[in-house]
Design a protein around this motif. Structure first.
Motif, PDB file in Angstrom:
ATOM      1  N   ILE A 190      -6.413  25.279   4.875  1.00 39.38           N
ATOM      2  CA  ILE A 190      -5.841  26.287   3.955  1.00 39.38           C
ATOM      3  C   ILE A 190      -4.934  25.638   2.889  1.00 39.38           C
ATOM      4  CG2 ILE A 190      -5.979  28.210   5.607  1.00 39.38           C
ATOM      5  CD1 ILE A 190      -2.963  27.759   6.169  1.00 39.38           C
ATOM      6  N   ARG A 191      -5.043  24.310   2.726  1.00 40.26           N
ATOM      7  CA  ARG A 191      -4.149  23.632   1.785  1.00 40.26           C
ATOM      8  C   ARG A 191      -4.650  23.712   0.347  1.00 40.26           C
ATOM      9  NH1 ARG A 191      -3.965  17.847   4.163  1.00 40.26           N
ATOM     10  NH2 ARG A 191      -6.193  18.273   4.098  1.00 40.26           N
ATOM     11  N   TRP A 192      -3.896  23.092  -0.550  1.00 40.42           N
ATOM     12  CA  TRP A 192      -4.235  23.106  -1.981  1.00 40.42           C
ATOM     13  C   TRP A 192      -5.272  22.026  -2.306  1.00 40.42           C
ATOM     14  CZ3 TRP A 192      -0.048  20.533  -5.591  1.00 40.42           C
ATOM     15  CH2 TRP A 192       0.377  19.340  -5.050  1.00 40.42           C
ATOM     16  N   LEU A 193      -5.550  21.879  -3.608  1.00 43.17           N
ATOM     17  CA  LEU A 193      -6.621  20.976  -4.013  1.00 43.17           C
ATOM     18  C   LEU A 193      -6.109  19.605  -4.452  1.00 43.17           C
ATOM     19  CD1 LEU A 193      -8.814  23.587  -5.926  1.00 43.17           C
ATOM     20  CD2 LEU A 193      -9.142  22.671  -3.634  1.00 43.17           C
ATOM     21  N   ARG A 194      -4.846  19.276  -4.108  1.00 38.45           N
ATOM     22  CA  ARG A 194      -4.319  17.941  -4.416  1.00 38.45           C
ATOM     23  C   ARG A 194      -3.718  17.303  -3.159  1.00 38.45           C
ATOM     24  NH1 ARG A 194      -3.810  15.949  -9.452  1.00 38.45           N
ATOM     25  NH2 ARG A 194      -3.820  14.042  -8.213  1.00 38.45           N
ATOM     26  N   CYS A 195      -4.534  17.297  -2.107  1.00 40.59           N
ATOM     27  CA  CYS A 195      -4.064  16.716  -0.838  1.00 40.59           C
ATOM     28  C   CYS A 195      -3.919  15.201  -0.916  1.00 40.59           C
ATOM     29  CB  CYS A 195      -5.016  17.102   0.290  1.00 40.59           C
ATOM     30  SG  CYS A 195      -5.019  18.865   0.575  1.00 40.59           S
ATOM     31  N   ASP A 196      -4.363  14.611  -2.044  1.00 38.14           N
ATOM     32  CA  ASP A 196      -4.176  13.167  -2.238  1.00 38.14           C
ATOM     33  C   ASP A 196      -2.730  12.832  -2.593  1.00 38.14           C
ATOM     34  OD1 ASP A 196      -4.858  14.670  -4.609  1.00 38.14           O
ATOM     35  OD2 ASP A 196      -4.955  12.775  -5.698  1.00 38.14           O
ATOM     36  N   ILE A 197      -1.950  13.847  -2.975  1.00 42.40           N
ATOM     37  CA  ILE A 197      -0.529  13.624  -3.287  1.00 42.40           C
ATOM     38  C   ILE A 197       0.261  13.821  -1.993  1.00 42.40           C
ATOM     39  CG2 ILE A 197       1.454  14.446  -4.642  1.00 42.40           C
ATOM     40  CD1 ILE A 197      -0.582  15.612  -6.656  1.00 42.40           C
ATOM     41  N   LYS A 198       1.158  12.885  -1.691  1.00 43.29           N
ATOM     42  CA  LYS A 198       1.941  13.036  -0.451  1.00 43.29           C
ATOM     43  C   LYS A 198       3.165  13.887  -0.776  1.00 43.29           C
ATOM     44  CE  LYS A 198       2.995  10.340   3.698  1.00 43.29           C
ATOM     45  NZ  LYS A 198       2.374  11.246   4.657  1.00 43.29           N
ATOM     46  N   ALA A 199       2.913  15.189  -0.917  1.00 44.45           N
ATOM     47  CA  ALA A 199       3.954  16.132  -1.340  1.00 44.45           C
ATOM     48  C   ALA A 199       4.761  16.603  -0.132  1.00 44.45           C
ATOM     49  CB  ALA A 199       3.303  17.324  -2.030  1.00 44.45           C
ATOM     50  N   GLU A 233       0.837  -1.210   0.000  1.00 43.34           N
ATOM     51  CA  GLU A 233       0.000   0.000   0.000  1.00 43.34           C
ATOM     52  C   GLU A 233       0.876   1.268   0.000  1.00 43.34           C
ATOM     53  OE1 GLU A 233      -0.513  -2.657   1.839  1.00 43.34           O
ATOM     54  OE2 GLU A 233      -2.597  -3.263   1.534  1.00 43.34           O
ATOM     55  N   HIS A 234       1.958   1.241   0.795  1.00 44.28           N
ATOM     56  CA  HIS A 234       2.848   2.410   0.816  1.00 44.28           C
ATOM     57  C   HIS A 234       3.561   2.580  -0.524  1.00 44.28           C
ATOM     58  CE1 HIS A 234       2.513   3.930   4.911  1.00 44.28           C
ATOM     59  NE2 HIS A 234       2.357   2.675   5.295  1.00 44.28           N
ATOM     60  N   LEU A 235       4.009   1.458  -1.089  1.00 42.04           N
ATOM     61  CA  LEU A 235       4.705   1.522  -2.380  1.00 42.04           C
ATOM     62  C   LEU A 235       3.764   2.064  -3.462  1.00 42.04           C
ATOM     63  CD1 LEU A 235       7.202   0.807  -4.118  1.00 42.04           C
ATOM     64  CD2 LEU A 235       6.242  -1.484  -4.395  1.00 42.04           C
ATOM     65  N   GLN A 236       2.523   1.558  -3.451  1.00 42.70           N
ATOM     66  CA  GLN A 236       1.563   2.008  -4.459  1.00 42.70           C
ATOM     67  C   GLN A 236       1.300   3.512  -4.312  1.00 42.70           C
ATOM     68  OE1 GLN A 236       0.429   0.137  -7.095  1.00 42.70           O
ATOM     69  NE2 GLN A 236      -0.141   2.196  -7.734  1.00 42.70           N
ATOM     70  N   ARG A 237       1.172   3.981  -3.063  1.00 42.20           N
ATOM     71  CA  ARG A 237       0.914   5.416  -2.886  1.00 42.20           C
ATOM     72  C   ARG A 237       2.118   6.240  -3.328  1.00 42.20           C
ATOM     73  NH1 ARG A 237      -0.886   7.428   2.902  1.00 42.20           N
ATOM     74  NH2 ARG A 237       1.320   7.077   3.310  1.00 42.20           N
ATOM     75  N   LEU A 238       3.334   5.733  -3.054  1.00 42.56           N
ATOM     76  CA  LEU A 238       4.531   6.443  -3.519  1.00 42.56           C
ATOM     77  C   LEU A 238       4.499   6.553  -5.049  1.00 42.56           C
ATOM     78  CD1 LEU A 238       7.405   7.615  -3.011  1.00 42.56           C
ATOM     79  CD2 LEU A 238       8.281   5.287  -3.305  1.00 42.56           C
ATOM     80  N   LYS A 239       4.173   5.459  -5.700  1.00 40.07           N
ATOM     81  CA  LYS A 239       4.143   5.470  -7.168  1.00 40.07           C
ATOM     82  C   LYS A 239       3.055   6.416  -7.686  1.00 40.07           C
ATOM     83  CE  LYS A 239       4.402   0.795  -7.760  1.00 40.07           C
ATOM     84  NZ  LYS A 239       4.626  -0.479  -8.464  1.00 40.07           N
ATOM     85  N   ASN A 240       1.900   6.424  -6.998  1.00 39.71           N
ATOM     86  CA  ASN A 240       0.820   7.344  -7.402  1.00 39.71           C
ATOM     87  C   ASN A 240       1.264   8.797  -7.248  1.00 39.71           C
ATOM     88  OD1 ASN A 240      -0.726   5.074  -7.742  1.00 39.71           O
ATOM     89  ND2 ASN A 240      -1.972   5.376  -5.906  1.00 39.71           N
TER      90      ASN A 240
END
Ligand code: PDD
Length: 298
Positions: A148-157, A56-63
């Motif tokens: 107050i964050r941006w609209l791509r909080c699904d990305i682990k930036a 799951e962590h690897l997949q999220r990193l790749k996403n």
């Protein structure tokens, strides 16, 4: 230098192909991670030296890499080997790994990334400690704040300035963390965690979307809840839902599930960590034990 700082400085980290003491790790000032926050990261728990929920962590990193158009620099097995080597270089049985990939070094600062940059990879590990006794017994305090964050909080930036600002604002209000309310009036998550409520024995959490990080702990909680017939419903939540909740939890890889006992100065439920949280905590530990016992290296 404090004793903790000097121990940390001597621990081994991974940086761009090398294992070396943290005190000797150097990155270029022209790394786009440093100049633009142009990179992504993962935080991965390790139990008994085994990477937890690795796929799951690897997949999220790749996403995350794909979403920001950074070429994934390693194969799945190379990622696994890198992190396994890092774990093995430390004595701690339970650890958490911080892994960061930035777009790489670009000598002339330009918002436009140059073609063919080599991503920079940095990873280090820390001991993973159980929840503090005080938190287990008394829970934590939250304040509600505008997200107050941006609209791509699904990305682990790695670009976490709004999260830092909201965490500071929570501290200024003598609370431990913030629950974030988006501009459309719904609850998103914590500053570094997902959010659940319990109402009448069922679990509720906001659905995955661009407004929240798809948490790996959230996936584990869902599995554990399903195994134990605790209903879990994904739906948008409002501040009123939180105010009327029997329990509130924050979940993350480093904290598992944290009980919230105060919201905006008022008690949550009974004002003590709730019965469903206690149950989930036990089931979560059992799930971890089974994971360790049945572990198969990918
Ligand atoms: N944070 N939402 C946000 C904004 C997060 O930063 C995190 C994790 C989560 C929970 O994700 P997971 O269950 O996969 O850990 C949700 C990590 C721990 C951090 O930044 O340190």
């Amino acid at each position: 230098m404090s004793q903790t700082t000097s121990v940390v400085m001597q621990q081994t980290v991974y940086l761009n192909g090398e294992f070396l003491p943290m005190s000797e790790a150097r990155i270029s000032t022209q790394d786009r991670g440093y100049l633009f926050g142009d990179g992504v990261y993962e935080v991965i728990p390790v139990y008994q030296k085994k990477l937890f929920a690795w796929q799951e962590h690897l997949q999220r990193l790749k996403n995350s890499l794909q979403a920001v158009s950074i070429t994934n620099p390693l194969t799945d097995s190379e990622w696994f080997k890198l992190l396994s080597d890092l774990i093995d270089r430390h004595d701690w049985q339970d650890q958490f790994i911080y892994l960061q990939v930035t777009r790489g070094i670009q000598m002339v600062r330009d918002h436009m990334p140059a073609d063919c940059l080599t991503p920079s990879i940095y990873a280090y590990t820390n001991p993973l400690k159980p929840l503090a006794k005080d938190v287990v017994e008394n829970g934590i305090k939250l304040v509600s704040l505008e997200d107050i964050r941006w609209l791509r909080c699904d990305i682990k930036a790695i670009t976490l300035l709004p999260n830092v600002m909201m965490k500071l604002a929570a501290k200024q209000q003598n609370t431990d963390d913030a629950v974030l309310i988006t501009r459309d009036g719904f609850v998103s998550e914590g500053t570094a965690s997902n959010l659940f409520i319990v109402k009448d024995g069922a679990l509720f959490t906001p659905p995955n979307s661009h407004k929240i990080l798809p948490g790996v702990t959230r996936i584990v909680i869902e599995k554990v809840a399903t195994n134990h017939h605790i209903p879990m419903i994904e739906q948008e939540l409002t501040l009123t839902d939180l105010q009327n909740a029997d329990e509130i939890w924050l979940t993350s890889s480093t904290k598992e599930a944290l009980p919230v006992t105060q919201l905006d100065g008022k008690p949550v439920g009974t004002g003590q960590p709730g019965a469903v949280w206690q149950l989930m905590r036990q089931h979560y530990q059992t799930y971890k034990q089974a994971f360790i016992a049945d572990y198969n290296q990918p």
